[in-house]
Write a protein that holds these residues in place. Structure first.
Motif, PDB file in Angstrom:
ATOM      1  N   VAL A 135       0.867  -1.183   0.000  1.00  0.00           N
ATOM      2  CA  VAL A 135       0.000   0.000   0.000  1.00  0.00           C
ATOM      3  C   VAL A 135       0.898   1.225   0.000  1.00  0.00           C
ATOM      4  O   VAL A 135       1.709   1.405   0.910  1.00  0.00           O
ATOM      5  CB  VAL A 135      -0.942   0.032   1.216  1.00  0.00           C
ATOM      6  N   SER A 136       0.783   2.056  -1.016  1.00  0.00           N
ATOM      7  CA  SER A 136       1.604   3.257  -1.102  1.00  0.00           C
ATOM      8  C   SER A 136       1.092   4.328  -0.148  1.00  0.00           C
ATOM      9  O   SER A 136      -0.011   4.217   0.409  1.00  0.00           O
ATOM     10  CB  SER A 136       1.599   3.792  -2.531  1.00  0.00           C
ATOM     11  N   VAL A 137       1.896   5.357   0.036  1.00  0.00           N
ATOM     12  CA  VAL A 137       1.479   6.470   0.893  1.00  0.00           C
ATOM     13  C   VAL A 137       0.237   7.132   0.314  1.00  0.00           C
ATOM     14  O   VAL A 137      -0.716   7.454   1.039  1.00  0.00           O
ATOM     15  CB  VAL A 137       2.623   7.495   1.037  1.00  0.00           C
ATOM     16  N   GLY A 138       0.225   7.335  -0.996  1.00  0.00           N
ATOM     17  CA  GLY A 138      -0.954   7.898  -1.639  1.00  0.00           C
ATOM     18  C   GLY A 138      -2.168   7.010  -1.478  1.00  0.00           C
ATOM     19  O   GLY A 138      -3.292   7.491  -1.273  1.00  0.00           O
ATOM     20  N   GLY A 139      -1.960   5.680  -1.574  1.00  0.00           N
ATOM     21  CA  GLY A 139      -3.065   4.748  -1.382  1.00  0.00           C
ATOM     22  C   GLY A 139      -3.616   4.799   0.028  1.00  0.00           C
ATOM     23  O   GLY A 139      -4.830   4.724   0.237  1.00  0.00           O
ATOM     24  N   ALA A 140      -2.718   4.936   1.019  1.00  0.00           N
ATOM     25  CA  ALA A 140      -3.164   5.025   2.418  1.00  0.00           C
ATOM     26  C   ALA A 140      -3.968   6.302   2.656  1.00  0.00           C
ATOM     27  O   ALA A 140      -5.003   6.284   3.338  1.00  0.00           O
ATOM     28  CB  ALA A 140      -1.960   4.976   3.345  1.00  0.00           C
ATOM     29  N   LEU A 141      -3.500   7.417   2.097  1.00  0.00           N
ATOM     30  CA  LEU A 141      -4.231   8.678   2.245  1.00  0.00           C
ATOM     31  C   LEU A 141      -5.586   8.618   1.541  1.00  0.00           C
ATOM     32  O   LEU A 141      -6.602   9.095   2.066  1.00  0.00           O
ATOM     33  CB  LEU A 141      -3.400   9.834   1.695  1.00  0.00           C
ATOM     34  N   GLY A 142      -5.596   8.021   0.356  1.00  0.00           N
ATOM     35  CA  GLY A 142      -6.856   7.866  -0.357  1.00  0.00           C
ATOM     36  C   GLY A 142      -7.830   6.981   0.401  1.00  0.00           C
ATOM     37  O   GLY A 142      -9.032   7.259   0.459  1.00  0.00           O
ATOM     38  N   ALA A 143      -7.313   5.892   0.989  1.00  0.00           N
ATOM     39  CA  ALA A 143      -8.170   5.003   1.776  1.00  0.00           C
ATOM     40  C   ALA A 143      -8.761   5.733   2.975  1.00  0.00           C
ATOM     41  O   ALA A 143      -9.928   5.515   3.332  1.00  0.00           O
ATOM     42  CB  ALA A 143      -7.375   3.785   2.235  1.00  0.00           C
ATOM     43  N   LEU A 144      -7.973   6.604   3.606  1.00  0.00           N
ATOM     44  CA  LEU A 144      -8.472   7.373   4.742  1.00  0.00           C
ATOM     45  C   LEU A 144      -9.638   8.271   4.334  1.00  0.00           C
ATOM     46  O   LEU A 144     -10.650   8.364   5.051  1.00  0.00           O
ATOM     47  CB  LEU A 144      -7.343   8.208   5.336  1.00  0.00           C
ATOM     48  N   VAL A 145      -9.514   8.910   3.175  1.00  0.00           N
ATOM     49  CA  VAL A 145     -10.598   9.757   2.674  1.00  0.00           C
ATOM     50  C   VAL A 145     -11.847   8.923   2.388  1.00  0.00           C
ATOM     51  O   VAL A 145     -12.966   9.285   2.765  1.00  0.00           O
ATOM     52  CB  VAL A 145     -10.151  10.521   1.412  1.00  0.00           C
ATOM     53  N   VAL A 146     -11.660   7.794   1.714  1.00  0.00           N
ATOM     54  CA  VAL A 146     -12.789   6.936   1.362  1.00  0.00           C
ATOM     55  C   VAL A 146     -13.430   6.351   2.616  1.00  0.00           C
ATOM     56  O   VAL A 146     -14.665   6.305   2.737  1.00  0.00           O
ATOM     57  CB  VAL A 146     -12.332   5.818   0.407  1.00  0.00           C
ATOM     58  N   PHE A 147     -12.619   5.895   3.568  1.00  0.00           N
ATOM     59  CA  PHE A 147     -13.152   5.382   4.829  1.00  0.00           C
ATOM     60  C   PHE A 147     -14.020   6.433   5.525  1.00  0.00           C
ATOM     61  O   PHE A 147     -15.112   6.132   6.020  1.00  0.00           O
ATOM     62  CB  PHE A 147     -12.009   4.988   5.769  1.00  0.00           C
ATOM     63  N   THR A 148     -13.534   7.659   5.584  1.00  0.00           N
ATOM     64  CA  THR A 148     -14.257   8.719   6.284  1.00  0.00           C
ATOM     65  C   THR A 148     -15.601   9.000   5.619  1.00  0.00           C
ATOM     66  O   THR A 148     -16.638   9.079   6.297  1.00  0.00           O
ATOM     67  CB  THR A 148     -13.409  10.004   6.326  1.00  0.00           C
ATOM     68  N   LEU A 149     -15.586   9.162   4.308  1.00  0.00           N
ATOM     69  CA  LEU A 149     -16.835   9.440   3.604  1.00  0.00           C
ATOM     70  C   LEU A 149     -17.790   8.254   3.678  1.00  0.00           C
ATOM     71  O   LEU A 149     -19.003   8.420   3.869  1.00  0.00           O
ATOM     72  CB  LEU A 149     -16.529   9.784   2.141  1.00  0.00           C
ATOM     73  N   GLY A 150     -17.255   7.033   3.554  1.00  0.00           N
ATOM     74  CA  GLY A 150     -18.108   5.856   3.649  1.00  0.00           C
ATOM     75  C   GLY A 150     -18.725   5.700   5.025  1.00  0.00           C
ATOM     76  O   GLY A 150     -19.918   5.392   5.158  1.00  0.00           O
ATOM     77  N   ALA A 151     -17.933   5.917   6.082  1.00  0.00           N
ATOM     78  CA  ALA A 151     -18.460   5.822   7.439  1.00  0.00           C
ATOM     79  C   ALA A 151     -19.526   6.883   7.685  1.00  0.00           C
ATOM     80  O   ALA A 151     -20.537   6.628   8.358  1.00  0.00           O
ATOM     81  CB  ALA A 151     -17.323   5.972   8.454  1.00  0.00           C
ATOM     82  N   PHE A 152     -19.313   8.090   7.148  1.00  0.00           N
ATOM     83  CA  PHE A 152     -20.293   9.161   7.296  1.00  0.00           C
ATOM     84  C   PHE A 152     -21.611   8.767   6.617  1.00  0.00           C
ATOM     85  O   PHE A 152     -22.699   8.968   7.180  1.00  0.00           O
ATOM     86  CB  PHE A 152     -19.744  10.452   6.677  1.00  0.00           C
ATOM     87  N   ALA A 153     -21.524   8.196   5.421  1.00  0.00           N
ATOM     88  CA  ALA A 153     -22.732   7.799   4.699  1.00  0.00           C
ATOM     89  C   ALA A 153     -23.514   6.731   5.457  1.00  0.00           C
ATOM     90  O   ALA A 153     -24.743   6.821   5.605  1.00  0.00           O
ATOM     91  CB  ALA A 153     -22.360   7.292   3.300  1.00  0.00           C
ATOM     92  N   TRP A 154     -22.817   5.716   5.965  1.00  0.00           N
ATOM     93  CA  TRP A 154     -23.498   4.636   6.680  1.00  0.00           C
ATOM     94  C   TRP A 154     -24.054   5.105   8.021  1.00  0.00           C
ATOM     95  O   TRP A 154     -25.169   4.730   8.399  1.00  0.00           O
ATOM     96  CB  TRP A 154     -22.541   3.459   6.872  1.00  0.00           C
ATOM     97  N   ALA A 155     -23.307   5.926   8.756  1.00  0.00           N
ATOM     98  CA  ALA A 155     -23.788   6.399  10.053  1.00  0.00           C
ATOM     99  C   ALA A 155     -24.975   7.346   9.895  1.00  0.00           C
ATOM    100  O   ALA A 155     -25.938   7.287  10.676  1.00  0.00           O
ATOM    101  CB  ALA A 155     -22.657   7.098  10.808  1.00  0.00           C
ATOM    102  N   ALA A 156     -24.932   8.221   8.896  1.00  0.00           N
ATOM    103  CA  ALA A 156     -26.042   9.139   8.664  1.00  0.00           C
ATOM    104  C   ALA A 156     -27.310   8.380   8.293  1.00  0.00           C
ATOM    105  O   ALA A 156     -28.410   8.686   8.785  1.00  0.00           O
ATOM    106  CB  ALA A 156     -25.673  10.135   7.564  1.00  0.00           C
ATOM    107  N   THR A 157     -27.163   7.363   7.438  1.00  0.00           N
ATOM    108  CA  THR A 157     -28.321   6.564   7.034  1.00  0.00           C
ATOM    109  C   THR A 157     -28.850   5.736   8.194  1.00  0.00           C
ATOM    110  O   THR A 157     -30.071   5.574   8.355  1.00  0.00           O
ATOM    111  CB  THR A 157     -27.954   5.651   5.854  1.00  0.00           C
TER     112      THR A 157
END
Length: 269
Positions: A135-157
């Motif tokens: 996992v590259s540094v860019g991949g880790a940062l991208g995963a953090l962004v995706v995790f955050t948005l995904g968690a927000f979507a599921w928690a809000a719903t």
């Protein structure tokens, strides 16, 4: 100390401090006990069990199990605990405190996002440590962004769904019934043979875009990251819709069962 100074009411903490305290408090409650065992332990165990029989330590497999851990926390654990807090009167007591309602509401969701992101990241970290997944540094940062948005979507719903759940006993079955069909058709446990119309529906549910976006960023080993526009838009839409419905329908008071009044008897009876 003068009498005028002694008569002053205690000063309220700033909104920022109250929100930070609420996030910390709710995160500690959510991260305790079964939430960690289920949200972190179960996906990691499935990842280990699948290693060797399939290529589940590649980006797609890791993304699926990481999504499983994140959504278990942001949907099931969070939703059940929120209904339990409402039905036991905890939300009613919080509502009576000086804490602004939006501060409690936002603090609880943000705390869930923090714990859910950690649950998803734990699966990625386990794959890197145990199976040497790159996992590259860019991949880790991208995963953090995706995790955050995904968690927000599921928690809000999940917050919006709690308005339809009448009792604590109904919370877990309702969350499970609405959860497992979504993650199965979305390919959390691997691709399945499904009709084209069902595959099209899955593209607009919050699980498959999360998996696809994670697969994209984790599979990028060239540095930097580019988020898939469709996946991000779908997750953002679920976040906004979930928050809008939750704000309009959220219940602070426990559900009161409707009781039929006993029929009156006449004096002759």
């Amino acid at each position: 100390m003068t009498d005028a100074t002694r008569a002053l009411p205690p000063r309220m903490p700033s909104i920022g401090r109250m929100l930070a305290a609420q996030i910390t408090y709710q995160a500690r409650l959510l991260a305790g006990g079964r939430a960690i065992i289920i949200g972190v332990g179960l996906p990691v165990l499935l990842l280990i069990a699948s290693h060797g029989s399939r290529t589940d330590t590649e980006a797609a497999g890791v993304a699926g199990y990481a999504t499983f851990g994140l959504t278990l926390t942001a949907w099931n654990t969070y939703g059940v605990r929120l209904v339990a807090a409402r039905e036991s009167g905890v939300l009613k007591r919080w509502r009576a405190t000086p804490l602004p309602r939006w501060c409690y509401f936002l603090g609880r969701i943000l705390a869930t996002i923090v714990v859910a992101v950690l649950a998803g990241a734990a699966t990625v970290a386990a794959s890197m440590l145990l199976f040497h997944t790159k996992v590259s540094v860019g991949g880790a940062l991208g995963a953090l962004v995706v995790f955050t948005l995904g968690a927000f979507a599921w928690a809000a719903t999940a917050t919006a769904l709690t308005a339809l759940i009448p009792t604590t006993e109904a919370a877990a079955p309702t969350c499970m019934v609405t959860y497992f069909p979504v993650i199965i058709i979305s390919g959390v446990f691997g691709s399945i043979h499904e009709p084209s119309w069902l595959a099209t529906i899955a593209r607009y549910l919050p699980a498959q875009p999360l998996i696809h976006a994670l697969t994209t960023v984790l599979g990028n080993t060239t540095g930097g990251f580019r988020l898939p526009a469709h996946d991000i838009l779908v997750l953002a839409a679920w976040t906004i819709a979930g928050l809008a419905v939750a704000i309009a329908t959220f219940r602070w008071e426990p559900h009161r069962p409707t009781q039929k009044r006993p029929a009156r008897t006449s004096p002759a009876d």
